[in-house]
Design a protein around this motif. Structure first.
Motif, mmCIF file in Angstrom:
data_model
loop_
_atom_site.group_PDB
_atom_site.id
_atom_site.type_symbol
_atom_site.label_atom_id
_atom_site.label_comp_id
_atom_site.label_asym_id
_atom_site.label_seq_id
_atom_site.Cartn_x
_atom_site.Cartn_y
_atom_site.Cartn_z
ATOM 1 N N VAL A 204 39.077 131.939 -18.274
ATOM 2 C CA VAL A 204 38.767 130.633 -19.108
ATOM 3 C C VAL A 204 37.492 131.254 -19.825
ATOM 4 O O VAL A 204 36.361 131.386 -19.214
ATOM 5 C CB VAL A 204 38.520 129.397 -18.354
ATOM 6 C CG1 VAL A 204 38.311 128.265 -19.456
ATOM 7 C CG2 VAL A 204 39.968 128.975 -17.693
ATOM 8 N N THR A 205 37.152 131.270 -20.963
ATOM 9 C CA THR A 205 36.112 131.542 -21.974
ATOM 10 C C THR A 205 35.366 130.374 -22.335
ATOM 11 O O THR A 205 35.726 129.338 -22.243
ATOM 12 C CB THR A 205 36.602 132.520 -23.233
ATOM 13 O OG1 THR A 205 37.150 131.527 -24.006
ATOM 14 C CG2 THR A 205 37.258 133.575 -22.689
ATOM 15 N N MET A 206 34.189 130.684 -22.828
ATOM 16 C CA MET A 206 33.339 129.491 -23.058
ATOM 17 C C MET A 206 33.915 128.969 -24.227
ATOM 18 O O MET A 206 33.648 127.624 -24.506
ATOM 19 C CB MET A 206 31.774 130.051 -23.533
ATOM 20 C CG MET A 206 31.120 130.304 -22.146
ATOM 21 S SD MET A 206 30.903 129.020 -21.152
ATOM 22 C CE MET A 206 30.123 127.726 -21.956
ATOM 23 N N GLY A 207 34.669 129.414 -25.298
ATOM 24 C CA GLY A 207 35.182 129.062 -26.483
ATOM 25 C C GLY A 207 36.084 128.213 -26.204
ATOM 26 O O GLY A 207 36.357 126.936 -26.597
ATOM 27 N N GLU A 208 37.283 128.478 -25.282
ATOM 28 C CA GLU A 208 38.085 127.560 -24.572
ATOM 29 C C GLU A 208 37.523 126.515 -24.035
ATOM 30 O O GLU A 208 38.198 125.169 -24.442
ATOM 31 C CB GLU A 208 39.017 128.430 -23.733
ATOM 32 C CG GLU A 208 39.933 129.464 -24.297
ATOM 33 C CD GLU A 208 40.613 130.384 -23.213
ATOM 34 O OE1 GLU A 208 41.360 130.836 -23.800
ATOM 35 O OE2 GLU A 208 40.178 130.162 -22.251
ATOM 36 N N LEU A 209 36.494 126.416 -23.512
ATOM 37 C CA LEU A 209 35.743 125.404 -22.483
ATOM 38 C C LEU A 209 35.598 124.220 -23.653
ATOM 39 O O LEU A 209 35.525 122.934 -23.800
ATOM 40 C CB LEU A 209 34.827 125.634 -21.615
ATOM 41 C CG LEU A 209 35.252 126.226 -20.427
ATOM 42 C CD1 LEU A 209 34.031 126.606 -19.628
ATOM 43 C CD2 LEU A 209 35.964 125.310 -19.573
ATOM 44 N N ASN A 210 34.791 124.808 -24.705
ATOM 45 C CA ASN A 210 34.209 124.136 -25.903
ATOM 46 C C ASN A 210 35.308 123.279 -26.575
ATOM 47 O O ASN A 210 35.040 122.191 -26.917
ATOM 48 C CB ASN A 210 33.295 124.871 -26.818
ATOM 49 C CG ASN A 210 32.002 125.435 -25.923
ATOM 50 O OD1 ASN A 210 31.725 124.646 -25.275
ATOM 51 N ND2 ASN A 210 31.586 126.307 -26.725
ATOM 52 N N SER A 211 36.395 124.124 -26.789
ATOM 53 C CA SER A 211 37.554 123.480 -27.582
ATOM 54 C C SER A 211 38.272 122.153 -26.574
ATOM 55 O O SER A 211 38.465 121.320 -27.083
ATOM 56 C CB SER A 211 38.718 124.273 -27.734
ATOM 57 O OG SER A 211 39.715 123.921 -28.257
ATOM 58 N N ILE A 212 38.155 122.668 -25.320
ATOM 59 C CA ILE A 212 38.846 121.513 -24.611
ATOM 60 C C ILE A 212 37.985 120.085 -24.594
ATOM 61 O O ILE A 212 38.509 119.117 -24.668
ATOM 62 C CB ILE A 212 38.998 121.956 -23.133
ATOM 63 C CG1 ILE A 212 40.046 123.191 -22.856
ATOM 64 C CG2 ILE A 212 39.337 120.885 -21.964
ATOM 65 C CD1 ILE A 212 40.209 123.792 -21.713
ATOM 66 N N VAL A 213 36.591 120.624 -24.279
ATOM 67 C CA VAL A 213 35.743 119.471 -24.456
ATOM 68 C C VAL A 213 35.850 118.533 -25.925
ATOM 69 O O VAL A 213 35.794 117.207 -26.053
ATOM 70 C CB VAL A 213 34.310 119.876 -24.278
ATOM 71 C CG1 VAL A 213 33.419 118.597 -24.507
ATOM 72 C CG2 VAL A 213 33.953 120.379 -22.840
#
Length: 654
Positions: free
Chosen positions: A109-118
């Motif tokens: 899980v990348t930071m970009g994916e985390l930001n997208s999920i949030v």
């Protein structure tokens, strides 16, 4: 001669009394103004300090909550990983590769994916006008496939179930869109918790914590939308997966103990115990670092018993290896080089003469204060409980409600009793605690009275031991010294010095030649009583709260602040390590036969173990931390003292 206001050179100033008074008045007013200015600044600093402390407490609570949530999520991940590891071998080879690849992708899980999920979650929260969508019929109505196709059916279900999760959530949002529109809108950038006053935020946090306690159930009206969605999804999962799982695991249903039940939720832990220091700690005071005697929370759960709890999965099952057969391992053999291996118990571990089956509660003795010390007479008729400033005597020979038959006022009224020991003849009782004086009581007199007092330089005594011939008493002092007393002459014979912090526990060998002591300096030491010197020292990574020497010799059990119980061989480097306690081990006692021993802890548990390898015989759950314990000389009764101001008498059933 001189201009007005000029002073002739070379002549001293001369002031009148009025001018001097005026100057003094001006100086006073100036100082008074400075005082008021400094006072205002001080008040401002005090208010700023209070505000900073309030913010610190708030951030600390937030950090604590996040830490708890992190551990909770980590535990969930471990359990889900264990379930996946058990299910994957039953899939076909092709599907196993697909699942393993999917698991590996999920871990990255990348930071970009985390930001997208949030961001998606925030958009879902703001969507108030979504059209209601019907739920997809769950696939439980499909025909059950064969064992070879069950795995593919499970994989096929995953996509449909995830779609149902999303649809159920959107459906819930759409249903309650109007009700949310009727409520006053808040700023999008601030969460509801941030916009509330501190008192309301604290109240909400407490309510959330109370809802997490065992036995607390919410009605549907109290649950949030997300919780209701989760409930619906759980029902869908149960209905959809049950036929598949039944078929998939049908060959395993006849393997006993292969799939142990999940452990029940553990009750919230009591307050941290207080560490004994050289100043003599108070078990009722706020926490410091953890001593085996402390006052704890009010009762949170009824007393319960569990025979052979090793047949169920421990709360440590996800982090500890398993023994053959699928049971969670809690007993480990540690070799000389530090290698840990689960212990395969012999077939007769819980059988044979002298091995109890369970314990039955006989009496509850309401002492009225935290019971830090207990002992039972050789005749098993009288029990002695030590609390704050006194020892109470109970006659347990007859059934029925119990009231104390005598009260022995010891030490000072506000000081806790830490240990009380009966001499073998039962005619004398020695009491020690948060005072530099030990009291020797004459129990044979018509009215119990103090017949002698022994005074040392240490401010407190944490534990006592009596020699087998009843001629010598040993006291563990808060300054780390072990004081040896001559009971016949009431004199100090010698002191064993070695512990660098308080000596917390003690036991003596049956032949009276060796003394074992544990301390808050993370060491266990063995002393030669004939030569008066130290023989052994065992270093640990945790403070020692309790220990017991096996009457049969060779083994020493040690209870530690880290929640472990370790059984050391006194002449070999081998040892066993037991992991059933969930918090610090506060007391420990061997049965006279030497075949078993009990330990109690801050986790409200009384555990009975088979010596020396630590097979769990039975377990009792009390309503508060169990601070002290004792076993009768005939091994038929166990007495415990707890933080909810009572002692409990158990009958051991063989």
């Amino acid at each position: 001669m001189f201009p007005q206001g000029r002073h002739p050179p070379g002549q001293p100033f001369k002031f009148s009394v009025l001018e001097i008074c005026e100057r003094i008045k001006e100086e006073f007013q100036f100082l008074q103004a400075q005082y008021h200015s400094l006072k205002l600044e001080c008040e401002k600093l005090v208010s700023e300090k209070t505000e900073m402390q309030r913010h610190y407490v708030m951030y600390y609570e937030m950090s604590y909550g996040l830490n708890i949530e992190m551990h909770k999520q980590a535990e969930i991940v471990k359990r889900l990983s264990a379930i996946c590891a058990q299910i994957i071998p039953f899939l076909t080879q092709e599907h196993q590769q697909q699942v393993l690849q999917a698991v590996e992708r999920a871990k990255q899980v990348t930071m970009g994916e985390l930001n997208s999920i949030v961001g998606q979650q925030q958009l879902q929260q703001l969507s108030q006008h979504a059209a209601p969508l019907p739920l997809v019929p769950h696939p439980s109505s499909t025909q059950p496939p064969s064992l070879s196709t069950a795995s593919s059916g499970l994989l096929a279900l995953s996509g449909a179930l995830m779609a149902q999760v999303q649809l159920a959530k959107e459906h819930r949002v759409a249903r309650h869109g109007e009700s949310r529109e009727l409520t006053p809108s808040r700023s999008v950038s601030s969460s509801p918790a941030e916009s509330l006053p501190d008192e309301e935020r604290t109240g909400l946090k407490r309510k959330r914590e109370e809802k997490e306690l065992p036995g607390h159930s919410d009605s549907d009206g109290d649950k949030s939308d997300d919780n209701l969605v989760v409930d619906e999804v759980c029902k869908i999962l149960a209905q959809a997966l049950l036929p598949q799982l039944k078929l998939l695991f049908f060959p395993l249903l006849h393997r006993p103990a292969q799939w142990p039940a999940l452990p029940p939720p553990s009750p919230p832990l009591p307050h941290q115990p207080v560490a004994p220091s050289r100043q003599g700690p108070d078990p009722a005071r706020p926490p410091r670092s953890g001593h085996p005697r402390a006052r704890h929370r009010a009762p949170t759960a009824p007393v319960a018993f569990e025979s052979h709890p090793h047949l169920r999965a421990s709360t440590l099952s996800s982090s500890l290896p398993t023994v053959p057969g699928g049971k969670a391992a809690y007993s480990f053999h540690v070799s000389a080089d530090g290698q840990m291996q689960p212990v395969p118990f012999p077939p007769d571990a819980l059988l044979g003469s002298g091995i109890p089956r369970h314990a039955r509660q006989l009496h509850t003795l309401s002492h009225g204060e935290v019971v830090c010390a207990v002992t039972i007479s050789n005749s098993t008729r009288h029990v002695y409980t030590g609390g704050k400033g006194c020892v109470k005597v109970w006659d347990v020979g007859q059934p029925g409600t119990k009231t104390a038959v005598a009260q022995l006022d010891c030490l000072n009224r506000d000081n806790y009793i830490r240990s009380c020991k009966l001499l073998p003849d039962g005619r004398s009782l020695i009491v020690g605690g948060e005072a530099s004086t030990l009291s020797i009581w004459d129990l044979a007199a018509p009215t119990p009275r103090i017949k002698a007092e022994l005074t040392s330089s240490a401010p407190a005594c944490y534990a006592l031991a009596i020699s087998p011939d009843a001629k010598v008493c040993f006291s563990c002092c808060s300054d780390g010294n072990i004081v040896v007393w001559d009971l016949q002459n009431q004199t100090l014979v010698r002191q064993f010095q070695g512990h660098t912090d308080g000596a917390s526990c003690i036991d003596i060998s049956n032949d009276g030649t060796k003394l074992w002591t544990g301390g808050l300096d993370n060491t266990v030491r063995c002393w030669d009583l004939r030569e008066g010197r130290q023989l052994q020292q065992h270093d640990f990574s945790s403070q020692i709260f309790s220990l017991g020497y096996c009457p049969m010799g060779e083994w020493l059990a040690v209870g530690m602040e880290s929640s472990n119980v370790e059984i050391l061989h006194v002449t070999k480097p081998d040892k066993y390590q037991l992991h059933l306690h969930e918090s610090c081990v506060l007391s420990l006692k061997f049965a006279s036969c030497g075949k078993w021993f009990v330990s109690t802890g801050k986790d409200n548990l009384l555990n009975a173990w088979r010596a020396p390898y630590g097979a769990s015989i039975f377990q009792s759950k009390e309503s508060s931390s169990v601070l002290s314990c004792d076993i009768s000389v005939n091994d038929k009764f166990i007495v415990t003292g707890s933080g909810d101001k009572k002692a409990t008498v158990y009958e051991v059933v063989y």
